[in-house]
Design a protein around this motif. Sequence first.
Motif, PDB file in Angstrom:
ATOM      1  N   THR A   8       0.781  -1.179  -0.028  1.00  0.00           N
ATOM      2  CA  THR A   8       0.119  -0.047  -0.182  1.00  0.00           C
ATOM      3  C   THR A   8       0.958   1.370   0.004  1.00  0.00           C
ATOM      4  N   GLU A   9       2.082   1.258   0.865  1.00  0.00           N
ATOM      5  CA  GLU A   9       2.708   2.148   0.733  1.00  0.00           C
ATOM      6  C   GLU A   9       3.475   2.613  -0.255  1.00  0.00           C
ATOM      7  N   GLN A  10       3.844   1.470  -0.842  1.00  0.00           N
ATOM      8  CA  GLN A  10       4.552   1.664  -2.414  1.00  0.00           C
ATOM      9  C   GLN A  10       3.640   2.045  -3.352  1.00  0.00           C
ATOM     10  N   ASP A  11       2.441   1.417  -3.396  1.00  0.00           N
ATOM     11  CA  ASP A  11       1.768   1.867  -4.678  1.00  0.00           C
ATOM     12  C   ASP A  11       1.323   3.554  -4.113  1.00  0.00           C
ATOM     13  N   VAL A  15       1.991   6.692  -6.975  1.00  0.00           N
ATOM     14  CA  VAL A  15       0.705   7.572  -7.298  1.00  0.00           C
ATOM     15  C   VAL A  15       1.340   9.127  -7.170  1.00  0.00           C
ATOM     16  N   VAL A  16       1.983   9.271  -5.965  1.00  0.00           N
ATOM     17  CA  VAL A  16       2.650  10.578  -5.707  1.00  0.00           C
ATOM     18  C   VAL A  16       3.580  10.703  -6.892  1.00  0.00           C
ATOM     19  N   ALA A  17       4.431  10.019  -7.059  1.00  0.00           N
ATOM     20  CA  ALA A  17       5.727  10.196  -7.992  1.00  0.00           C
ATOM     21  C   ALA A  17       5.112  10.377  -9.374  1.00  0.00           C
ATOM     22  N   ALA A  18       4.293   9.576  -9.602  1.00  0.00           N
ATOM     23  CA  ALA A  18       3.748   9.551 -11.083  1.00  0.00           C
ATOM     24  C   ALA A  18       2.963  11.033 -11.522  1.00  0.00           C
ATOM     25  N   LEU A  33       5.424  10.818 -19.739  1.00  0.00           N
ATOM     26  CA  LEU A  33       6.524  11.011 -20.606  1.00  0.00           C
ATOM     27  C   LEU A  33       7.355   9.596 -20.824  1.00  0.00           C
ATOM     28  N   GLY A  34       7.035   8.788 -19.632  1.00  0.00           N
ATOM     29  CA  GLY A  34       7.913   7.550 -19.687  1.00  0.00           C
ATOM     30  C   GLY A  34       9.197   7.755 -18.896  1.00  0.00           C
ATOM     31  N   VAL A  35       9.490   8.980 -18.325  1.00  0.00           N
ATOM     32  CA  VAL A  35      10.604   8.880 -17.563  1.00  0.00           C
ATOM     33  C   VAL A  35      10.717   8.417 -16.179  1.00  0.00           C
ATOM     34  N   LEU A  36       9.680   8.066 -15.838  1.00  0.00           N
ATOM     35  CA  LEU A  36       9.101   7.487 -14.429  1.00  0.00           C
ATOM     36  C   LEU A  36       9.538   6.011 -14.774  1.00  0.00           C
ATOM     37  N   ARG A  37      10.373   5.378 -14.085  1.00  0.00           N
ATOM     38  CA  ARG A  37      10.831   3.936 -14.573  1.00  0.00           C
ATOM     39  C   ARG A  37      10.289   2.964 -13.403  1.00  0.00           C
ATOM     40  N   GLU A  38      10.584   3.320 -12.321  1.00  0.00           N
ATOM     41  CA  GLU A  38      10.095   2.297 -10.982  1.00  0.00           C
ATOM     42  C   GLU A  38       9.915   3.207  -9.804  1.00  0.00           C
TER      43      GLU A  38
END
Length: 173
Positions: A8-11, A15-18, A33-38
Amino acid sequence: MVTAVSTTEQDRARVVAAEVADPEMPMLTIADLGVLREVRVDHEGVVVVTITPTYSGCPAMATIRADIEYDLRAHGFTAVRVDTVLSPPWSSDWITPDGRRKLREHGYSPPGPAPTRTGGPIPLTLAAPPRDVRCPHCRSATTELVSPFSATACKALYRCRDCLEPFDHVKEI
Protein backbone atom coordinates in the motif's frame (compact mmCIF):
# COMPACT_ATOMS: atom_id res chain seq x y z
CA MET A 1 16.35 -1.79 11.68
CA VAL A 2 14.54 -3.67 8.94
CA THR A 3 10.87 -2.91 8.34
CA ALA A 4 8.30 -4.80 6.32
CA VAL A 5 7.53 -3.19 2.98
CA SER A 6 3.89 -2.27 2.62
CA THR A 7 2.51 -2.69 -0.88
CA THR A 8 0.00 0.00 0.00
CA GLU A 9 2.80 2.44 0.86
CA GLN A 10 4.65 1.52 -2.33
CA ASP A 11 1.50 2.04 -4.39
CA ARG A 12 0.84 5.36 -2.65
CA ALA A 13 4.42 6.49 -3.32
CA ARG A 14 4.08 5.53 -6.98
CA VAL A 15 0.88 7.58 -7.33
CA VAL A 16 2.60 10.62 -5.82
CA ALA A 17 5.73 10.29 -7.96
CA ALA A 18 3.73 9.61 -11.13
CA GLU A 19 1.92 12.95 -10.76
CA VAL A 20 5.11 15.05 -10.81
CA ALA A 21 4.85 17.45 -13.74
CA ASP A 22 7.53 17.86 -16.37
CA PRO A 23 8.92 21.39 -15.83
CA GLU A 24 9.31 22.05 -19.57
CA MET A 25 5.89 20.72 -20.59
CA PRO A 26 3.83 20.95 -17.39
CA MET A 27 0.71 19.47 -18.96
CA LEU A 28 2.58 16.15 -18.84
CA THR A 29 3.57 14.10 -15.84
CA ILE A 30 6.82 12.18 -15.70
CA ALA A 31 4.69 9.03 -15.98
CA ASP A 32 3.06 10.40 -19.19
CA LEU A 33 6.55 10.94 -20.62
CA GLY A 34 7.83 7.52 -19.63
CA VAL A 35 10.61 9.14 -17.57
CA LEU A 36 9.36 7.43 -14.40
CA ARG A 37 10.73 3.89 -14.51
CA GLU A 38 10.16 2.41 -11.07
CA VAL A 39 9.00 3.27 -7.57
CA ARG A 40 9.72 0.87 -4.75
CA VAL A 41 10.13 0.88 -1.01
CA ASP A 42 13.30 -0.90 0.05
CA HIS A 43 13.73 -3.11 3.13
CA GLU A 44 14.73 -0.06 5.24
CA GLY A 45 11.61 1.89 4.27
CA VAL A 46 13.34 4.22 1.80
CA VAL A 47 11.22 5.20 -1.21
CA VAL A 48 13.48 4.63 -4.22
CA VAL A 49 12.35 6.31 -7.44
CA THR A 50 14.11 5.44 -10.68
CA ILE A 51 13.98 7.86 -13.61
CA THR A 52 15.49 7.99 -17.09
CA PRO A 53 16.11 11.38 -18.76
CA THR A 54 14.84 12.06 -22.25
CA TYR A 55 18.39 13.19 -23.07
CA SER A 56 21.50 12.42 -21.02
CA GLY A 57 22.12 16.16 -20.62
CA CYS A 58 18.48 17.17 -20.05
CA PRO A 59 18.54 20.34 -17.92
CA ALA A 60 15.10 19.54 -16.45
CA MET A 61 16.35 16.46 -14.58
CA ALA A 62 17.57 18.39 -11.52
CA THR A 63 14.15 20.02 -11.17
CA ILE A 64 12.37 16.70 -11.70
CA ARG A 65 14.50 15.05 -9.01
CA ALA A 66 13.83 17.90 -6.57
CA ASP A 67 10.09 17.86 -7.34
CA ILE A 68 9.89 14.09 -6.76
CA GLU A 69 11.64 14.42 -3.41
CA TYR A 70 9.55 17.42 -2.37
CA ASP A 71 6.20 15.85 -3.33
CA LEU A 72 6.97 12.53 -1.63
CA ARG A 73 8.08 14.29 1.56
CA ALA A 74 4.96 16.50 1.44
CA HIS A 75 2.92 13.27 1.41
CA GLY A 76 4.65 11.91 4.51
CA PHE A 77 7.51 9.88 3.05
CA THR A 78 10.56 10.88 5.08
CA ALA A 79 13.25 8.75 3.43
CA VAL A 80 13.45 9.29 -0.34
CA ARG A 81 16.13 8.52 -2.93
CA VAL A 82 15.96 9.29 -6.64
CA ASP A 83 18.17 7.20 -8.91
CA THR A 84 18.87 7.98 -12.56
CA VAL A 85 19.43 5.18 -15.04
CA LEU A 86 20.63 5.69 -18.60
CA SER A 87 20.24 2.15 -19.89
CA PRO A 88 18.15 1.40 -21.73
CA PRO A 89 18.04 4.95 -23.05
CA TRP A 90 14.71 6.73 -23.00
CA SER A 91 12.62 6.42 -26.15
CA SER A 92 9.84 8.68 -27.34
CA ASP A 93 7.88 5.43 -27.76
CA TRP A 94 7.59 5.46 -23.94
CA ILE A 95 5.24 8.46 -24.05
CA THR A 96 1.83 7.13 -23.08
CA PRO A 97 -1.24 7.48 -25.31
CA ASP A 98 -2.64 9.91 -22.71
CA GLY A 99 0.62 11.89 -22.88
CA ARG A 100 0.37 12.08 -26.67
CA ARG A 101 -3.22 13.28 -26.38
CA LYS A 102 -2.19 15.98 -23.89
CA LEU A 103 0.60 17.12 -26.22
CA ARG A 104 -1.86 17.54 -29.12
CA GLU A 105 -4.40 19.31 -26.92
CA HIS A 106 -1.75 21.82 -25.83
CA GLY A 107 -0.50 22.65 -29.32
CA TYR A 108 2.44 20.23 -29.59
CA SER A 109 2.94 17.70 -32.34
CA PRO A 110 3.62 14.33 -30.66
CA PRO A 111 6.46 12.18 -31.94
CA GLY A 112 5.99 9.42 -34.47
CA PRO A 113 7.55 6.00 -33.94
CA ALA A 114 11.14 6.12 -32.71
CA PRO A 115 13.83 5.04 -35.16
CA THR A 116 14.78 1.40 -34.86
CA ARG A 117 18.37 0.60 -34.17
CA THR A 118 19.88 -2.79 -34.79
CA GLY A 119 23.02 -2.28 -32.73
CA GLY A 120 26.42 -1.03 -33.62
CA PRO A 121 27.32 2.61 -33.97
CA ILE A 122 24.63 5.20 -34.57
CA PRO A 123 25.11 6.58 -38.07
CA LEU A 124 25.97 10.26 -38.32
CA THR A 125 23.59 12.18 -40.51
CA LEU A 126 23.88 15.87 -41.22
CA ALA A 127 20.28 16.39 -42.26
CA ALA A 128 17.19 16.18 -40.10
CA PRO A 129 15.44 12.83 -40.47
CA PRO A 130 12.24 12.95 -42.50
CA ARG A 131 9.20 13.15 -40.24
CA ASP A 132 5.48 12.89 -40.81
CA VAL A 133 4.56 15.98 -38.77
CA ARG A 134 0.96 17.11 -38.59
CA CYS A 135 -0.16 20.48 -37.35
CA PRO A 136 -1.70 20.10 -33.88
CA HIS A 137 -4.01 23.05 -34.62
CA CYS A 138 -5.61 22.08 -37.95
CA ARG A 139 -4.20 18.52 -38.45
CA SER A 140 -2.69 19.47 -41.83
CA ALA A 141 0.27 17.40 -43.04
CA THR A 142 1.57 20.41 -44.97
CA THR A 143 4.18 21.53 -42.47
CA GLU A 144 7.74 22.78 -42.69
CA LEU A 145 10.72 22.65 -40.38
CA VAL A 146 11.69 26.12 -39.16
CA SER A 147 14.45 25.03 -36.77
CA PRO A 148 15.68 21.60 -35.66
CA PHE A 149 15.75 22.99 -32.10
CA SER A 150 13.07 24.81 -30.19
CA ALA A 151 12.97 25.93 -26.56
CA THR A 152 14.51 22.59 -25.58
CA ALA A 153 16.70 20.07 -27.38
CA CYS A 154 13.92 17.46 -27.41
CA LYS A 155 11.66 19.61 -29.60
CA ALA A 156 11.88 21.05 -33.13
CA LEU A 157 10.07 24.15 -34.34
CA TYR A 158 7.66 23.71 -37.25
CA ARG A 159 5.15 25.89 -39.07
CA CYS A 160 1.94 24.84 -40.71
CA ARG A 161 1.69 25.98 -44.34
CA ASP A 162 -2.12 25.87 -44.21
CA CYS A 163 -3.06 27.68 -40.99
CA LEU A 164 0.40 29.38 -40.73
CA GLU A 165 0.65 28.62 -37.00
CA PRO A 166 4.07 27.76 -35.53
CA PHE A 167 4.27 24.75 -33.21
CA ASP A 168 6.73 22.51 -31.42
CA HIS A 169 7.20 18.91 -32.47
CA VAL A 170 8.50 16.47 -29.88
CA LYS A 171 11.36 14.65 -31.60
CA GLU A 172 11.45 10.91 -32.17
CA ILE A 173 14.26 9.40 -30.16
